[in-house]
Design an enzyme around this catalytic site. Structure first.
Site, PDB file in Angstrom:
ATOM      1  CG  ASN A  82      -1.656   1.057   1.409  1.00 51.13           C
ATOM      2  OD1 ASN A  82      -2.008   2.145   0.462  1.00 51.13           O
ATOM      3  ND2 ASN A  82      -2.312   1.394   2.626  1.00 51.13           N
ATOM      4  CD1 TRP A  83       3.529   1.105  -2.926  1.00 58.57           C
ATOM      5  CD2 TRP A  83       3.470   2.212  -4.826  1.00 58.57           C
ATOM      6  NE1 TRP A  83       4.154   0.412  -3.780  1.00 58.57           N
ATOM      7  CE2 TRP A  83       4.047   0.901  -4.958  1.00 58.57           C
ATOM      8  CE3 TRP A  83       3.386   3.210  -5.975  1.00 58.57           C
ATOM      9  CZ2 TRP A  83       4.632   0.695  -6.108  1.00 58.57           C
ATOM     10  CZ3 TRP A  83       3.819   2.868  -7.115  1.00 58.57           C
ATOM     11  CH2 TRP A  83       4.674   1.644  -7.262  1.00 58.57           C
ATOM     12  CE  LYS A  84       0.022   3.046   4.780  1.00 59.73           C
ATOM     13  NZ  LYS A  84       0.069   3.230   6.506  1.00 59.73           N
ATOM     14  CG  HIS A 121      -5.663   2.023   5.346  1.00 56.80           C
ATOM     15  ND1 HIS A 121      -5.165   2.792   6.170  1.00 56.80           N
ATOM     16  CD2 HIS A 121      -4.715   1.153   5.265  1.00 56.80           C
ATOM     17  CE1 HIS A 121      -3.965   2.597   6.428  1.00 56.80           C
ATOM     18  NE2 HIS A 121      -3.599   1.462   6.075  1.00 56.80           N
ATOM     19  CD  GLU A 154      -3.520  -2.667   7.486  1.00 56.14           C
ATOM     20  OE1 GLU A 154      -2.256  -3.024   6.950  1.00 56.14           O
ATOM     21  OE2 GLU A 154      -4.234  -1.770   7.272  1.00 56.14           O
ATOM     22  N   GLY A 164       2.714   1.896  11.058  1.00 52.70           N
ATOM     23  CA  GLY A 164       3.637   2.944  10.890  1.00 52.70           C
ATOM     24  C   GLY A 164       4.225   3.348  11.968  1.00 52.70           C
ATOM     25  CB  SER A 173       5.480  -2.289  11.976  1.00 56.12           C
ATOM     26  OG  SER A 173       4.951  -0.915  12.235  1.00 56.12           O
ATOM     27  N   GLY A 196       2.869  -1.131   4.214  1.00 58.41           N
ATOM     28  CA  GLY A 196       3.004   0.157   3.908  1.00 58.41           C
ATOM     29  C   GLY A 196       4.470   0.750   3.728  1.00 58.41           C
ATOM     30  N   GLY A 197       4.992   1.372   4.925  1.00 57.29           N
ATOM     31  CA  GLY A 197       6.267   1.828   4.758  1.00 57.29           C
ATOM     32  C   GLY A 197       7.317   0.953   3.938  1.00 57.29           C
TER      33      GLY A 197
HETATM   34  P1  PGA Z   1       3.024   0.153   7.846  1.00 61.50           P
HETATM   35  O1  PGA Z   1       1.577   0.242   7.195  1.00 61.50           O
HETATM   36  O2  PGA Z   1       3.437  -1.289   7.038  1.00 61.50           O
HETATM   37  O3  PGA Z   1       3.617   1.336   7.248  1.00 61.50           O
HETATM   38  O4  PGA Z   1       2.702   0.078   9.160  1.00 61.50           O
HETATM   39  C1  PGA Z   1       0.673  -0.748   6.907  1.00 61.50           C
HETATM   40  C2  PGA Z   1      -0.638  -0.211   6.326  1.00 61.50           C
HETATM   41  O5  PGA Z   1      -1.189   0.773   6.631  1.00 61.50           O
HETATM   42  O6  PGA Z   1      -1.429  -0.939   5.608  1.00 61.50           O
END
Ligand code: PGA
Length: 253
Positions: free
Chosen positions: A11-13, A98, A170, A176, A216, A237-238
């Site tokens: 997920n590149w947000k 999300h 999640e 994050g 994470s 995400g990250g």
């Molecule tokens: P993260 O994000 O891996 O940066 O914690 C996960 C997400 O929000 O899908």
């Protein structure tokens, strides 16, 4: 028990312009060279570059998704994107619910349910995200909150449509933050969710629905998470913003 194919989703947000996104997509594709047939890879770029990224991935066997989707087909819905627009841009799936949509932009379970049903009606696979906040976990409300998010999120979704649903657990406190749920905490929730699907639907749905973990996820913890019997993939995400880290996640052992 049915063997579920793992889904490793990035997920590149709100990150990446077209040049960066196409480069990252190509680099991720280059990491998918192990010939695994037990897993699928999916990328969810911002709406603005979904088309370019999908195009860059043509023939590479990597799915693309939007980060949200509207329940309407067209019309006066400023800022929204219809299922057909996602497909037109090459996407075959949408992330819905999300935690950033729920907590920053105030999306309710009712709105998320409309998105789920609209996206399904438009032929998309839906990744329905759910998760408790730290406050809810500390107040021992994790299962209550998750059950409500699942029941309301899937309200009106029938057994036959469940093959197009993926659930992503999640925990909000792990997104994050660098804090991952321990493998035991994650497995406990995933097992609960599978039992819940059995109660709402039937055993076959519970056995075949993929339940991803997110929050994470990193190369350092992906193997132990993926070794859990009820964890069927990751929503990242990250660590999905760099091809080498996402590559290590895709190529988990
Ligand atoms: P993260 O994000 O891996 O940066 O914690 C996960 C997400 O929000 O899908």
């Amino acid at each position: 028990m049915t063997k579920r194919k793992a889904l490793m989703a990035g997920n590149w947000k709100m990150n990446m312009n077209a040049v960066e996104g196409c480069r990252l997509a190509a680099d991720v594709a280059a990491q998918c060279n192990k010939g695994y047939d037990d897993r699928e890879v999916l990328l969810a770029p911002p709406f603005t570059i979904l088309s370019e990224v999908s195009h860059a991935l043509e023939g590479k066997g990597i799915l693309t998704a939007s980060q949200n989707v509207c329940w309407e087909e067209n019309g006066a819905f400023t800022g929204e994107i219809a299922p057909n627009m996602v497909k037109d841009a090459g996407g075959s799936a949408a992330i819905v619910g999300h935690s950033e949509r729920r907590h920053i932009f105030g999306e309710s379970n009712e709105m998320i349910n409309k998105r789920v049903k609209g996206g399904l009606a438009g032929g998309l696979m839906i990744i329905l995200c759910i998760g408790e906040t730290l406050e809810e976990r500390e107040a021992d409300r994790t299962f209550t909150v998750l059950e409500e998010q699942v029941r309301k999120g899937l309200d009106g979704v029938d057994t036959g449509q469940m093959e197009k649903i993926v659930i992503a657990y999640e925990p909000v406190w792990a997104i994050g933050t660098g804090k991952t749920a321990s493998k035991e905490q994650a497995q406990e929730v995933h097992a609960f969710l599978r039992g819940l699907l059995d109660r709402i639907y039937e055993k076959d749905v519970a056995d075949t629905t993929r339940i991803l973990y997110g929050g994470s996820v990193k190369p350092a913890n992906v193997n132990e998470l993926m070794a859990q019997p009820d964890i069927d993939g990751a929503l990242v995400g990250g660590a999905a913003l760099k091809a080498d880290s996402f590559g290590s996640i895709i190529n988990f052992q």
